[in-house]
Design an enzyme around this catalytic site. Sequence first.
Site, mmCIF file in Angstrom:
data_model
loop_
_atom_site.group_PDB
_atom_site.id
_atom_site.type_symbol
_atom_site.label_atom_id
_atom_site.label_comp_id
_atom_site.label_asym_id
_atom_site.label_seq_id
_atom_site.Cartn_x
_atom_site.Cartn_y
_atom_site.Cartn_z
ATOM 1 N N ARG A 100 0.859 -1.183 0.000
ATOM 2 C CA ARG A 100 0.000 0.000 0.000
ATOM 3 C C ARG A 100 0.896 1.235 0.000
ATOM 4 O O ARG A 100 2.038 1.192 0.446
ATOM 5 C CB ARG A 100 -0.904 0.019 1.235
ATOM 6 C CG ARG A 100 -1.816 -1.204 1.360
ATOM 7 C CD ARG A 100 -2.612 -1.140 2.649
ATOM 8 N NE ARG A 100 -3.518 -2.282 2.802
ATOM 9 C CZ ARG A 100 -3.219 -3.401 3.443
ATOM 10 N NH1 ARG A 100 -2.029 -3.529 4.015
ATOM 11 N NH2 ARG A 100 -4.102 -4.379 3.534
ATOM 12 N N LYS A 107 -2.206 -2.468 7.746
ATOM 13 C CA LYS A 107 -3.414 -2.100 8.484
ATOM 14 C C LYS A 107 -3.531 -2.910 9.769
ATOM 15 O O LYS A 107 -3.166 -4.078 9.815
ATOM 16 C CB LYS A 107 -4.658 -2.344 7.605
ATOM 17 C CG LYS A 107 -4.831 -1.325 6.497
ATOM 18 C CD LYS A 107 -6.147 -1.562 5.764
ATOM 19 C CE LYS A 107 -6.384 -0.502 4.710
ATOM 20 N NZ LYS A 107 -7.662 -0.733 3.988
ATOM 21 N N HIS A 151 -2.339 2.271 -5.930
ATOM 22 C CA HIS A 151 -3.107 1.089 -5.557
ATOM 23 C C HIS A 151 -3.426 0.212 -6.775
ATOM 24 O O HIS A 151 -3.616 -1.001 -6.636
ATOM 25 C CB HIS A 151 -4.405 1.499 -4.859
ATOM 26 C CG HIS A 151 -4.896 0.478 -3.879
ATOM 27 N ND1 HIS A 151 -4.349 0.315 -2.618
ATOM 28 C CD2 HIS A 151 -5.859 -0.471 -3.975
ATOM 29 C CE1 HIS A 151 -4.965 -0.664 -1.985
ATOM 30 N NE2 HIS A 151 -5.879 -1.165 -2.794
ATOM 31 N N ARG A 176 -0.696 -2.262 -7.100
ATOM 32 C CA ARG A 176 -0.907 -3.340 -6.119
ATOM 33 C C ARG A 176 -1.932 -4.330 -6.656
ATOM 34 O O ARG A 176 -1.743 -5.545 -6.577
ATOM 35 C CB ARG A 176 -1.370 -2.708 -4.806
ATOM 36 C CG ARG A 176 -1.850 -3.654 -3.724
ATOM 37 C CD ARG A 176 -2.213 -2.821 -2.494
ATOM 38 N NE ARG A 176 -3.066 -3.533 -1.546
ATOM 39 C CZ ARG A 176 -2.618 -4.299 -0.556
ATOM 40 N NH1 ARG A 176 -1.323 -4.486 -0.408
ATOM 41 N NH2 ARG A 176 -3.449 -4.877 0.290
ATOM 42 N N HIS A 213 -4.172 -9.270 3.498
ATOM 43 C CA HIS A 213 -5.622 -9.287 3.697
ATOM 44 C C HIS A 213 -5.988 -10.313 4.770
ATOM 45 O O HIS A 213 -5.545 -11.461 4.701
ATOM 46 C CB HIS A 213 -6.350 -9.651 2.405
ATOM 47 C CG HIS A 213 -6.280 -8.586 1.353
ATOM 48 N ND1 HIS A 213 -6.400 -8.852 0.013
ATOM 49 C CD2 HIS A 213 -6.101 -7.243 1.464
ATOM 50 C CE1 HIS A 213 -6.300 -7.717 -0.661
ATOM 51 N NE2 HIS A 213 -6.117 -6.733 0.194
ATOM 52 N N TYR A 259 -9.882 -8.241 -5.456
ATOM 53 C CA TYR A 259 -8.697 -7.659 -6.073
ATOM 54 C C TYR A 259 -8.196 -8.496 -7.241
ATOM 55 O O TYR A 259 -7.686 -7.970 -8.218
ATOM 56 C CB TYR A 259 -7.566 -7.551 -5.039
ATOM 57 C CG TYR A 259 -7.595 -6.291 -4.229
ATOM 58 C CD1 TYR A 259 -6.718 -5.260 -4.472
ATOM 59 C CD2 TYR A 259 -8.515 -6.139 -3.205
ATOM 60 C CE1 TYR A 259 -6.744 -4.101 -3.724
ATOM 61 C CE2 TYR A 259 -8.562 -4.994 -2.442
ATOM 62 C CZ TYR A 259 -7.663 -3.973 -2.710
ATOM 63 O OH TYR A 259 -7.715 -2.830 -1.945
#
Length: 330
Positions: A186, A210, A277, A280, A303, A312
């Site tokens: 990211r 995250k 992004h 990615r 994830h 994705y």
Amino acid sequence: MNCNEEFVVKAIGKISLEYPQLNQLRLRDLLYEALYNYDILPQEKALVASDIEERMYIFLASKRIEGASPKTLYNYSLIISKFSSMVCKPISTVNVMDVRMFLATMAQGRKQSTLNAILSCLKSFFGWLEGEEYIPRNPTKKLKQIKLPIRLRSSLNVEELERLRDCCKTVRERALIEFIFSTGCRVGEVYNVNIQDLNFNDNSLKVVGKGDKQREVFFSPKAKLYIQKYLATRTDSTPALFVTSKLPHSRLGIRSIEREINKIAARLQIDKSVYPHLLRHTMATLGLASGAKLTTIQKLLGHSDPATTQIYAEASMDDIKQEYKQYFIQ
């Protein structure tokens, strides 16, 4: 939560704002020791118009102790403060209609995904208040998230990726493209990478994503080549992997990274919006098309939910057309 506990949480919250590096757990233990033989009693107040903001500070302090990131705390503060300014009443009397009216007001000019984020924040806040027995009922319990339409995200194909590489004019641009694409990081993770984080022996590094979760990612030999070329041009002592081109060569910011990618993409002249992004996403899509397992891509992207990886890394329309012609046309 009794008054002593409430005081400790409030005190830690206030002190942490002044001294962010303070050991909060140690401070909590010391405060409890100091208050061991004391009982704190609340000050009686006559007409309290609204105590939402006061409860918000306790909530934020609690979340900070639990390890919430500064960005998460900032978003909580922003949304709850807005709610407090619009709903001027004691928090124990807030009902579901108050929340609905607030959401309706906030809906003007905002995306449905943004409204879901606002509702999630309020659900977390009121759920915590109910758990700590500040309120008798959670007014957000019956509110449901807006069901968002699933959109297939268009990634770059192999030819477009190669053309994007050819559009790079400086070694820093090429290193940036190769690093983001090969690691699948990211943009915020790219921003935080330092030179010493890179292990050039096995082309890997550890990043914090995250939820403050650390994971290991890898970069390609091609990325390694251009990163080393870029580092050979550097004369500064800044620890960051990517720095500004102008003096004093500070860490390249998130917005600056996005501008760099946009600048390169502008030379490409394709009918697609290219941003960090998307690189990615391209990494995940091309990896899946080449035979990588979905669980591998999930780990590389960081994830926690496999469903997110599935969105994705959807099958490309070229693959679908090819298989349709192969198996369904009789």
